[in-house]
Design a protein around this motif. Sequence first.
Motif, PDB file in Angstrom:
ATOM      1  N   UNK A  81      -3.930  -5.804  -3.396  1.00  0.00           N
ATOM      2  CA  UNK A  81      -5.338  -5.723  -3.043  1.00  0.00           C
ATOM      3  C   UNK A  81      -5.996  -4.581  -3.826  1.00  0.00           C
ATOM      4  N   UNK A  82      -7.309  -4.652  -3.956  1.00  0.00           N
ATOM      5  CA  UNK A  82      -8.045  -3.596  -4.656  1.00  0.00           C
ATOM      6  C   UNK A  82      -7.822  -2.236  -4.009  1.00  0.00           C
ATOM      7  N   UNK A  83      -7.807  -2.177  -2.703  1.00  0.00           N
ATOM      8  CA  UNK A  83      -7.612  -0.903  -2.010  1.00  0.00           C
ATOM      9  C   UNK A  83      -6.214  -0.345  -2.238  1.00  0.00           C
ATOM     10  N   UNK A  84      -5.217  -1.203  -2.483  1.00  0.00           N
ATOM     11  CA  UNK A  84      -3.878  -0.711  -2.829  1.00  0.00           C
ATOM     12  C   UNK A  84      -3.917   0.072  -4.131  1.00  0.00           C
ATOM     13  N   UNK A  85      -4.616  -0.489  -5.109  1.00  0.00           N
ATOM     14  CA  UNK A  85      -4.704   0.135  -6.433  1.00  0.00           C
ATOM     15  C   UNK A  85      -5.512   1.427  -6.358  1.00  0.00           C
ATOM     16  N   UNK A  86      -6.636   1.373  -5.652  1.00  0.00           N
ATOM     17  CA  UNK A  86      -7.442   2.587  -5.496  1.00  0.00           C
ATOM     18  C   UNK A  86      -6.627   3.697  -4.829  1.00  0.00           C
ATOM     19  N   UNK A  87      -5.841   3.343  -3.823  1.00  0.00           N
ATOM     20  CA  UNK A  87      -4.993   4.332  -3.157  1.00  0.00           C
ATOM     21  C   UNK A  87      -3.954   4.897  -4.117  1.00  0.00           C
ATOM     22  N   UNK A  88      -3.377   4.052  -4.974  1.00  0.00           N
ATOM     23  CA  UNK A  88      -2.410   4.534  -5.946  1.00  0.00           C
ATOM     24  C   UNK A  88      -3.028   5.517  -6.922  1.00  0.00           C
ATOM     25  N   UNK A 101       0.835  -1.214   0.000  1.00  0.00           N
ATOM     26  CA  UNK A 101       0.000   0.000   0.000  1.00  0.00           C
ATOM     27  C   UNK A 101       0.865   1.257   0.000  1.00  0.00           C
ATOM     28  N   UNK A 102       0.650   2.135  -1.008  1.00  0.00           N
ATOM     29  CA  UNK A 102      -0.227   2.021  -2.181  1.00  0.00           C
ATOM     30  C   UNK A 102       0.483   1.300  -3.325  1.00  0.00           C
ATOM     31  N   UNK A 103      -0.261   0.939  -4.351  1.00  0.00           N
ATOM     32  CA  UNK A 103       0.320   0.293  -5.523  1.00  0.00           C
ATOM     33  C   UNK A 103       1.183   1.288  -6.301  1.00  0.00           C
TER      34      UNK A 103
END
Length: 257
Positions: free
Chosen positions: A210-217, A157-159
Motif C-alpha cells: 500500500x502507499x502508506x507502507x512505502x511512505x512509512x518505510x 507495514x512498513x515497506x
Amino acid sequence: MSPSGPRTLAAPPRSSWRGRRLHPDHARGLRLTLAAAAAFLVAVPFTLLAVLVLGDWSPLRRLDTTVTDALVGYAADHPAWVRLMTLWTDVFAPMPLRVGALVLVLWLVRRGARQLAVWVAVTMTVGGLLSPLLKLLVGRPRPDLPDPVAEAPGLAFPSGHALNAALAAGVLLVVFLPYARPAGRRAVWTAALLLALVTGFSRVALGVHWTSDVLAGWLLGVAVVAATAAALTVWRADPPGRPAPPTGRGPAAGTGS
C-alpha cells in the motif's frame, strides 16, 4: 604579584548547556542537535501513520485502495511496465543494497575513514532489524488483489524495500555529498532521490504494498539515518582518502572539521 613572577592563565568561561548544543563547532553542537531533532520530527509522523494503520482509519484505507487499484490497473495492461518495475525492485531490493553497503564499508576502512564505515554498518543494520520487527508488531497484510501482477511474501507495514532504499540514499548523501564538486553533488542527489523514490514507487506499482507502507518505510529510513548520524557525529569524520589532521599541541595542529 611582581611583574617578573609566574603568571597563570585564566580558565576560559564555561559555556551553558544550550550554548554547547547550538555551537556550530562544538563536538555535540548545532549539527548534532539538528540531526537529533530531525530524527524526532520524522519519527512523529511515522508513529502517527502506524497508529492510523492499526486503527484501520477509513480515509487512509480509501486512499491506499484508490492508488493501488489505479496503478495495478495500468500495470495489467502494460506488461513491459511490469517487467521494468520488477527489474528495478529486484536490483534495489534490501539484500543487494546491503551487499553494496558492505562493499562501501570495506572501501571506507581501506581509505582510513573508519568512523564513516562504522556509521554505514550501524545504519544499515539498525534499519534492517527494525523492518521485520515493526512488520510483526503492526501485522498488516499485503494487498489482496483479484488479478495481481506480482506477488511478495510476508507482511506489509512498513515497506522493507522503501526503508532500505531510504537508508542507502542517506548513506550516499552522507558519505559522498560533502566532498563532491558541484556537478558531482547534483549527481549524488539525483542518484539518491531516484533510488529512494523509484524503489518505493515500484512496490505500489506492482501491487505488493500500500502507499502508506512505502511512505512509512521512507519516514523510518530518514529517521534512522538522522538518529545514527547524530549518535556517531559522522560529519566530524575525516573525508575518505584524506589524511587525518595532526594532533600535536603546537600552533600548527589541526582540529578536524
